[in-house]
Enzyme design. Structure first.
Site, mmCIF file in Angstrom:
data_model
loop_
_atom_site.group_PDB
_atom_site.id
_atom_site.type_symbol
_atom_site.label_atom_id
_atom_site.label_comp_id
_atom_site.label_asym_id
_atom_site.label_seq_id
_atom_site.Cartn_x
_atom_site.Cartn_y
_atom_site.Cartn_z
ATOM 1 C CG LEU A 105 44.997 -8.931 -3.056
ATOM 2 C CD1 LEU A 105 45.520 -8.466 -3.676
ATOM 3 C CD2 LEU A 105 46.107 -9.572 -1.510
ATOM 4 C CG ASP A 106 45.090 -5.294 3.959
ATOM 5 O OD1 ASP A 106 44.316 -5.053 4.162
ATOM 6 O OD2 ASP A 106 46.388 -5.222 4.598
ATOM 7 N NE ARG A 107 42.511 3.680 -0.869
ATOM 8 C CZ ARG A 107 43.280 4.276 -1.481
ATOM 9 N NH1 ARG A 107 44.961 4.418 -1.076
ATOM 10 N NH2 ARG A 107 43.402 5.489 -2.217
ATOM 11 N NE ARG A 142 49.816 -3.074 6.055
ATOM 12 C CZ ARG A 142 48.792 -2.737 6.074
ATOM 13 N NH1 ARG A 142 47.532 -2.010 5.916
ATOM 14 N NH2 ARG A 142 48.609 -0.950 6.760
#
Length: 299
Positions: free
Chosen positions: A136-138, A236
């Site tokens: 997962l992205d930060r 996104r």
């Protein structure tokens, strides 16, 4: 510490097969077999060492001992909070908070989820390196699947390629959808002038995201998203591409309004257990920052 071991009692169905054939059916790769042979593992029938050319007989017990795993010297264990949703000898499901990298980066070498997992492994006596099946992205929160051994990671990665490992997200986005549900099928590639940012482009990799509106919130919409592919920043980029960026996602056109990160959470994770073949489904509540955003929008 004990090495990772798999064991089978041979039935009449497998009598006469070479061990090599049987292990291929169990999805043990050629690379893994080479490691077993040369890097400290072993293959045993009734506790006697054999080669992959042994012919199996009904009633025999076949045991495969995998070589020990050595974590990378660059990955440092660190005692960080770790929310474990599920754990057994083969897999873990964790709920990653926002503002934490999945793996170390140049900016943060010791504060990632991987650092926390390695500390947990050491504290519980697990001799393994960290295998994240998905990342997962930060600033994306939610469920993440961890394999406790390289072979288990291989099995789950094959599941992921076959579309049997499924992830559903929830997001709060700018604007309203024209339809209640639909699919965004648009290829994604790296933006020419950035090492981080992605964009929809014809020479990109195929990317497919399914969406369903949960609730309209004035100028925002609460939406559920199902990934069919897993490109970097896929949700996104796709939402930005259709003119409805995620609230808080200023990299892709969203505004930081009452939240310090993109309002995106991996809500549901399902997969087939690599050993007992049962389907497991896990859900994680929305984090507090997204709950507060929804409460404010519905006032």
């Amino acid at each position: 510490m004990a090495q990772f071991t798999l064991e089978w009692k041979i039935s009449s169905r497998d009598t006469g097969k070479l061990i090599r054939e049987f292990l291929k059916e169990q999805q043990i790769s050629k690379t893994a077999l080479t490691d077993i042979k040369f890097a400290g593992g072993g293959i045993f029938i009734n506790d006697a060492s054999v080669t992959v050319r042994h012919l199996l007989m009904e009633g025999e017990v076949l045991k495969v001992v995998f070589p020990p795993e050595e974590p990378s010297m660059e990955l440092l264990p660190k005692n960080l909070p770790l929310q474990i949703v599920y754990e057994d000898p083969y897999v873990m499901v964790v709920n990653k908070p926002p503002h934490q990298q999945s793996i170390p980066s140049r900016e943060s070498r010791a504060d990632s989820l991987a650092n926390a997992l390695l500390f947990y492994y050491h504290s519980t006596g697990l001799n393994a390196t960290v295998h994240l099946v998905n990342r997962l992205d930060r600033d994306t929160s939610g469920l993440l699947l961890v394999a406790k051994h390289r072979h288990i990671h291989h099995l789950l990665s094959e599941q992921q390629k076959a579309g049997r490992l499924k992830r559903a997200y929830e997001a709060i986005v700018h604007g309203k959808f024209d339809v209640d549900s639909g699919t965004i099928d648009a290829p994604i590639g790296r933006k020419d002038d950035s090492i981080i940012e992605r964009q929809v482009r014809q020479d990109g990799q195929r990317a497919v995201t399914h969406f369903r509106v949960i609730q309209e919130l004035g100028e925002w919409t609460h939406v559920r998203l199902q990934l069919e592919t897993g490109r970097t920043h896929q949700i996104r980029v796709h939402l930005s591409h259709i003119g409805q960026p995620i609230v808080g996602d200023d990299l892709y056109g969203g505004e930081k309004v009452d939240i310090s990160r993109q309002a995106l959470h991996c809500r549901e994770l399902s997969f087939w257990h690599p050993m007992d073949k049962t389907e497991l489904v896990f859900r994680a509540e929305l984090p507090e920052d997204m709950k507060k955003l929804l409460e404010k929008a519905t006032l």
